[in-house]
Motif scaffolding. Structure first.
Motif, short mmCIF file in Angstrom:
data_model
loop_
_atom_site.label_atom_id
_atom_site.label_comp_id
_atom_site.label_asym_id
_atom_site.label_seq_id
_atom_site.Cartn_x
_atom_site.Cartn_y
_atom_site.Cartn_z
N GLN A 123 0.82 -1.22 0.00
CA GLN A 123 0.00 0.00 0.00
C GLN A 123 0.86 1.27 0.00
O GLN A 123 0.90 2.03 0.97
CB GLN A 123 -0.95 -0.01 1.19
N THR A 124 1.52 1.50 -1.12
CA THR A 124 2.38 2.67 -1.25
C THR A 124 2.26 3.25 -2.65
O THR A 124 2.41 2.54 -3.65
CB THR A 124 3.85 2.30 -0.93
N ALA A 125 1.94 4.54 -2.74
CA ALA A 125 1.75 5.20 -4.03
C ALA A 125 1.90 6.70 -3.84
O ALA A 125 2.17 7.19 -2.73
CB ALA A 125 0.38 4.86 -4.61
N ALA A 126 1.72 7.44 -4.92
CA ALA A 126 1.83 8.90 -4.87
C ALA A 126 0.96 9.52 -5.94
O ALA A 126 0.69 8.91 -6.98
CB ALA A 126 3.28 9.34 -5.05
N ALA A 127 0.53 10.74 -5.67
CA ALA A 127 -0.11 11.58 -6.68
C ALA A 127 0.82 12.75 -6.95
O ALA A 127 1.33 13.37 -6.00
CB ALA A 127 -1.46 12.07 -6.21
N ALA A 128 1.07 13.03 -8.22
CA ALA A 128 1.87 14.19 -8.61
C ALA A 128 0.92 15.24 -9.15
O ALA A 128 0.22 15.00 -10.14
CB ALA A 128 2.90 13.81 -9.66
N VAL A 129 0.89 16.41 -8.48
CA VAL A 129 -0.09 17.44 -8.83
C VAL A 129 0.62 18.79 -8.96
O VAL A 129 0.83 19.49 -7.96
CB VAL A 129 -1.21 17.54 -7.77
N PRO A 130 1.00 19.19 -10.17
CA PRO A 130 1.73 20.45 -10.34
C PRO A 130 0.93 21.69 -9.96
O PRO A 130 1.47 22.64 -9.40
CB PRO A 130 2.08 20.46 -11.83
N ASN A 131 -0.36 21.71 -10.28
CA ASN A 131 -1.19 22.89 -10.01
C ASN A 131 -1.47 23.00 -8.51
O ASN A 131 -2.05 22.10 -7.91
CB ASN A 131 -2.51 22.76 -10.79
N PRO A 132 -1.08 24.12 -7.88
CA PRO A 132 -1.21 24.22 -6.42
C PRO A 132 -2.65 24.19 -5.92
O PRO A 132 -2.91 23.67 -4.83
CB PRO A 132 -0.54 25.55 -6.09
N VAL A 133 -3.59 24.76 -6.67
CA VAL A 133 -4.99 24.75 -6.24
C VAL A 133 -5.54 23.33 -6.29
O VAL A 133 -6.18 22.85 -5.35
CB VAL A 133 -5.84 25.70 -7.11
N LEU A 134 -5.27 22.66 -7.40
CA LEU A 134 -5.70 21.27 -7.55
C LEU A 134 -5.01 20.39 -6.50
O LEU A 134 -5.64 19.50 -5.91
CB LEU A 134 -5.37 20.79 -8.96
N ARG A 135 -3.73 20.66 -6.26
CA ARG A 135 -2.98 19.87 -5.28
C ARG A 135 -3.57 20.00 -3.89
O ARG A 135 -3.67 19.02 -3.14
CB ARG A 135 -1.52 20.29 -5.28
N HIS A 136 -3.98 21.18 -3.51
CA HIS A 136 -4.58 21.37 -2.18
C HIS A 136 -5.86 20.54 -2.05
O HIS A 136 -6.09 19.90 -1.02
CB HIS A 136 -4.89 22.84 -1.93
N LYS A 137 -6.67 20.54 -3.11
CA LYS A 137 -7.91 19.76 -3.07
C LYS A 137 -7.61 18.26 -2.95
O LYS A 137 -8.26 17.54 -2.18
CB LYS A 137 -8.74 20.03 -4.32
N VAL A 138 -6.62 17.79 -3.71
CA VAL A 138 -6.24 16.38 -3.65
C VAL A 138 -5.72 16.03 -2.26
O VAL A 138 -6.11 15.01 -1.67
CB VAL A 138 -5.19 16.05 -4.73
N TRP A 139 -4.86 16.88 -1.72
CA TRP A 139 -4.29 16.66 -0.39
C TRP A 139 -5.40 16.62 0.66
O TRP A 139 -5.41 15.74 1.54
CB TRP A 139 -3.29 17.77 -0.09
#
Length: 393
Positions: free
Chosen positions: A238-254
């Motif tokens: 159970q190990t993975a990552a999301a790469a999200v360059p856009n800071p607004v989108l990244r905050h929502k994902v986080w």
């Protein structure tokens, strides 16, 4: 260093999802390899286990650098540390993003046939699956861009889940194709979630293109799901990552990952990923060479010994997409018949959505002797099934 991929590992009675089958059955369905992971990863896990204390864990700096260095060296894509968000798996990440980035009853577009769990992540969260069927000419698959744009332009379509490389067809999407997808999604305000979990399992000499590397629009309007789990056979960690360059989108994902409690690593998640991406390159290259030889042998066997079935050419994954459109009966019925009469357990293509009805999916990430057993069972099963269908008529 040499690696023995011919070694058979007994997986029965180990609580294996894949191998929790009857004694005489041979499971070649779920995308789970029958190989030991890289020795370097095993060593890292043993070292962590020897510590003996397994409390709450954090993500170390080395985890970020391992991802960044691997993608830059292997895939010529420079990521930044701030883009990366840990998650426990690609599927939990997809479900979380469906919940966070779309609203109930909106449509999430997928290119079918595609990995069937995408449908679960959409439907189970109260959204609608919107299928854009790939065009198949009997040899290869292409995107129907007219259909794709028509469906992306629907105001109710808010997300597209892209599979890159594409499971189950083994297609590596080219740069121009990805750019066209990116421009259409940007134009119609549809965020792209690109599942790139199979990206390291390309055939030798074939390279994949990260969706976010293609253009500014692709980068700023996308989330990329990454993991060592498929290539290094680590799904259970159970190990993975999301790469999200856009800071607004990244905050929502986080926020979504944390709200859904899929953002905390277990005691082995970070160490295994670090070992994979910093020490696993030689093992992975040897694995890819072994798998492509398995693929070559399987293609030759099917061509010579199983009339009416053909293997769709692919450039990635260890999954064979078997075109059964010319056999008597149906592929879905054949899958059940073959399992019941030969023990060979394959995935019926209809579970992968529109366009998969005439296909079977076969996992060939196994020792060669196991592959040969599976191919013999496939040959006998198809022949017996066709005889059964003809006699039924």
């Amino acid at each position: 260093m040499s690696y023995n991929f011919n070694k058979r590992i007994e997986r029965r009675n180990t609580h294996s999802l894949k191998w929790d089958v009857a004694e005489k059955e041979l499971p070649m369905w779920v995308a789970d390899m029958d190989f030991e992971t890289a020795p370097e990863i095993q060593a890292a896990i043993r070292e962590r286990a020897a510590h003996g204390v397994f409390g709450y864990s954090t993500i170390p700096e080395e985890w970020y650098q391992a991802y960044i260095s691997w993608w830059e060296k292997r895939h010529s894509f420079a990521m930044e540390k701030k883009w990366l968000v840990f998650c426990t798996g690609v599927v939990p990440a997809l479900s979380s993003m469906v919940r966070k980035l779309t609203t109930p009853a909106e449509k999430v577009l997928v290119l079918t046939p595609v990995y069937n769990i995408f449908f679960n992540s959409i439907v189970n969260n109260g959204r609608q699956v919107l299928e854009s069927r790939l065009k198949y000419d009997g040899e290869s698959y292409q995107i129907d861009f007219a259909d794709l744009e028509r469906k992306l332009s629907d105001p109710q379509t808010s997300m597209m889940i892209l599979c890159n490389p594409h499971n189950p067809i083994g297609k590596i999407w080219g740069r121009e194709t990805l750019e066209q997808i990116g421009e259409l999604c940007w134009k119609h305000h549809v965020v792209v979630v690109s599942d790139e979990i199979h990206c390291d399992l390309t055939d030798p000499g074939c390279a994949y293109v990260p969706f976010a590397s293609v253009s500014e629009h692709c980068r700023e309007n996308s989330v990329t799901c990454l993991a060592p789990t498929k290539a290094f056979n680590l799904a259970g960690l159970q190990t993975a990552a999301a790469a999200v360059p856009n800071p607004v989108l990244r905050h929502k994902v986080w926020r979504g990952f944390n709200t859904d409690e899929v953002a905390e690593p277990n005691a082995f998640a970070a160490d295994a990923a670090i070992a994979a991406f910093t020490k696993g390159a030689d093992w992975l290259d040897a694995l890819r060479a072994y798998i492509v030889e398995n693929k070559r042998l399987a293609v030759e066997y099917v061509k010579e010994r199983i009339p009416g079935v053909r293997v769709v050419p692919s450039q990635a994954t260890y999954l064979l997409w078997l075109d059964c459109g010319n056999i008597a009966g149906s592929a879905a019925e054949a899958a059940g018949f073959i399992r019941e009469n030969t023990g060979l357990y394959l995935s019926a293509g209809n579970q992968f959505g529109t366009g998969g009805e005439d296909f079977l999916r076969m996992n060939i990430a196994c020792p060669r002797v196991v592959l040969e057993d599976g191919l013999h069972r496939l040959r006998d099963g198809i022949a017996a099934y066709e005889e059964f269908v003809i006699n039924r008529c």
